[in-house]
Design an enzyme around this catalytic site. Structure first.
Site, short mmCIF file in Angstrom:
data_model
loop_
_atom_site.label_atom_id
_atom_site.label_comp_id
_atom_site.label_asym_id
_atom_site.label_seq_id
_atom_site.Cartn_x
_atom_site.Cartn_y
_atom_site.Cartn_z
N HIS A 196 0.72 -1.20 -0.21
CA HIS A 196 -0.07 0.13 0.06
C HIS A 196 0.88 1.25 0.08
O HIS A 196 1.91 1.22 0.72
CB HIS A 196 -0.92 0.13 1.17
CG HIS A 196 -1.97 1.10 1.37
ND1 HIS A 196 -1.88 2.24 1.49
CD2 HIS A 196 -3.13 0.94 1.19
CE1 HIS A 196 -2.93 2.92 1.41
NE2 HIS A 196 -3.79 2.26 1.13
N CYS A 234 -3.74 2.66 -4.53
CA CYS A 234 -4.75 3.49 -3.55
C CYS A 234 -4.81 4.96 -4.10
O CYS A 234 -3.58 5.74 -4.15
CB CYS A 234 -4.16 3.63 -2.31
SG CYS A 234 -5.21 4.55 -1.26
N HIS A 261 -7.38 0.22 -4.44
CA HIS A 261 -8.35 1.00 -3.40
C HIS A 261 -8.91 2.27 -4.21
O HIS A 261 -7.96 3.08 -4.57
CB HIS A 261 -7.58 1.42 -2.20
CG HIS A 261 -7.15 0.44 -1.29
ND1 HIS A 261 -6.60 0.51 -0.30
CD2 HIS A 261 -7.54 -0.93 -1.46
CE1 HIS A 261 -6.24 -0.58 0.42
NE2 HIS A 261 -7.01 -1.58 -0.27
N ASP A 306 -12.93 2.51 -1.64
CA ASP A 306 -12.25 2.99 -0.28
C ASP A 306 -12.95 3.90 0.25
O ASP A 306 -14.07 4.01 -0.18
CB ASP A 306 -10.75 3.53 -0.91
CG ASP A 306 -9.80 3.31 0.30
OD1 ASP A 306 -10.05 2.77 1.26
OD2 ASP A 306 -8.62 3.94 0.14
N HIS A 307 -12.57 4.58 1.23
CA HIS A 307 -13.15 5.27 2.37
C HIS A 307 -14.41 6.02 1.73
O HIS A 307 -14.32 6.67 0.64
CB HIS A 307 -12.34 6.59 2.56
CG HIS A 307 -11.16 6.04 3.53
ND1 HIS A 307 -10.07 6.98 3.86
CD2 HIS A 307 -10.62 4.58 3.73
CE1 HIS A 307 -9.17 6.17 4.25
NE2 HIS A 307 -9.37 4.80 4.29
N TYR A 320 -15.33 3.93 6.81
CA TYR A 320 -15.74 2.57 6.32
C TYR A 320 -17.35 2.07 6.87
O TYR A 320 -17.73 1.26 7.39
CB TYR A 320 -14.95 1.55 7.27
CG TYR A 320 -13.54 1.51 6.59
CD1 TYR A 320 -13.32 0.95 5.33
CD2 TYR A 320 -12.51 2.25 6.94
CE1 TYR A 320 -12.09 0.76 4.63
CE2 TYR A 320 -11.41 2.20 6.35
CZ TYR A 320 -10.98 1.51 5.17
OH TYR A 320 -9.94 1.48 4.54
C1 DNO Z 1 -6.83 2.86 5.66
C2 DNO Z 1 -6.31 1.97 4.98
C3 DNO Z 1 -4.98 1.60 5.41
C4 DNO Z 1 -4.33 0.29 4.72
C5 DNO Z 1 -3.03 -0.11 5.08
C6 DNO Z 1 -2.55 -1.48 4.39
O1 DNO Z 1 -7.92 3.24 5.70
O2 DNO Z 1 -6.16 2.39 3.79
O3 DNO Z 1 -4.92 1.32 6.66
O4 DNO Z 1 -5.17 -0.65 5.13
O5 DNO Z 1 -2.09 0.78 4.98
O6 DNO Z 1 -1.61 -1.93 4.99
#
Ligand code: DNO
Length: 344
Positions: A196, A234, A261, A306-307, A320
């Site tokens: 990541h 990401c 992501h 993602d978020h 989340y």
């Molecule tokens: C946050 C996530 C990170 C991710 C880590 C992967 O929302 O994107 O915490 O899980 O960096 O290791």
């Protein structure tokens, strides 16, 4: 592409059944959360999680994260034992159908934000980052939103001291040492490792950050060319780095992107940002362009929205909640369908 959704295990307030009801949802992204960092994940715990997912008709092919112990990042003598444990965890996960592991190599802190609940004009709220505010924090007495429970003040102080003098080069060498140590387990099991990016992608509190953009990827792939060595693309983390051309990167690295992501940011100033709804028009990242570039590049990995924001009165875990991530998944499904029909 396989659409997935992050699920925090049995303590997650979002039921697996709700996740399954999101169109095109192939599986969840989850982890064993009650094993101390550095210990081997037992097969019983992995099997239990897998059973729960199976029961809901969802796959469990992606783990996020198997955390990397700080001693490995620091290059301490105990790293060999910890790397062997990590490799054993990979083997155990492989026995239960896991195909991809997301991890990061950020010293001390993973993601960093200054506010977890910034309210927008429509009443929704999301996470945001204000660089000036972060820079004003006292390194000797750090309190960061979302991190206060992870370390006691003493642990945090000791850890920050241990990184004193750590350079980008040494941290990178420690990453390469770690990867070389676990690649045999990946060769055996077929598991892909997806690093990541640093979030946000710049140094913090004197701690070096090394996975920040295209240059880092080139360096990492040339040091460890094994095909199981890849990335989690990401958009929100990389996209905060104004220099990163996400569309070009998505296409260039498509075959090394095992996991994507996808989220949106509204950028301001040189560093600041606020997370937004996934739609391209809702922020400054070209989400459509990224999806198209992934498809053009032959991307064949896992995707997760993602978020998300908190919307419709939901008071979800920051980033989340269910609703906005489900909207994100629906939007991304549409973009992928359109891009695949156009390009393939
Ligand atoms: C946050 C996530 C990170 C991710 C880590 C992967 O929302 O994107 O915490 O899980 O960096 O290791």
């Amino acid at each position: 592409m396989k659409m997935t959704f992050r699920w925090y295990g049995e303590t997650d307030v979002i039921p697996l059944q709700y996740i399954k009801q999101i169109p095109n949802m192939s599986g969840v992204v989850t982890a064993v959360y009650d094993e101390p960092v550095g210990e081997v994940w037992g097969e019983d715990k992995i099997a239990r999680l897998k059973d729960l997912c199976d029961g809901a008709g969802l796959g469990m092919e992606v783990i996020e994260s198997v955390p990397v112990h700080e001693d490995i990042k620091l290059g301490r003598p105990s790293r060999d034992r910890l790397i062997a444990n990590y490799a054993q965890t990979i083997r155990n996960l492989g026995k239960h159908g896991v195909k991809c592991i997301c991890y990061n190599f950020m010293p001390v802190f993973d993601w960093l934000r200054t506010n977890l609940c910034t309210v927008a004009s429509d009443g929704s709220n999301s996470l945001s980052y204000d660089h000036e505010q972060l820079m004003k924090l006292d390194r000797k007495n750090l309190h960061l939103p979302g991190w206060d429970e992870s370390y006691t003040p003493e642990q945090l102080g000791d850890l920050l001291d241990a990184y004193e003098g750590m350079t980008h080069e040494r941290l990178f060498d420690n990453l390469v040492y770690f990867l070389n140590g676990i690649m045999p387990a990946c060769d055996e099991t077929g598991i892909n490792m997806a690093i990541h990016p640093d979030d946000p992608p710049w140094d913090m509190f004197g701690l070096p950050r090394i996975i920040t953009g295209a240059g880092s990827y080139d360096k990492m792939f040339s040091a460890v060319p094994n095909p199981h060595n890849g990335v989690t693309f990401c958009t929100g983390s990389l996209g905060a780095g104004r220099q990163n051309d996400l569309v070009a990167m998505a296409q260039k690295y498509a075959d090394r992107i095992f996991f994507a992501h996808i989220r949106q940011l509204k950028l301001s100033g040189e560093h600041d940002f606020c997370e937004a709804g996934h739609l391209t028009a809702s922020g400054d990242l070209d989400i459509y362009g990224v999806v198209r570039a992934l498809v053009k590049g032959g991307f064949d990995g896992y995707v997760r929205p993602d978020h998300g924001r908190n919307i419709w009165g939901e008071d979800g875990k920051p980033g989340y909640g269910l609703y906005d991530r489900a909207l994100g998944a629906a939007y991304l499904n549409g973009l992928f369908e359109a891009a695949e029909k156009e390009i393939k």
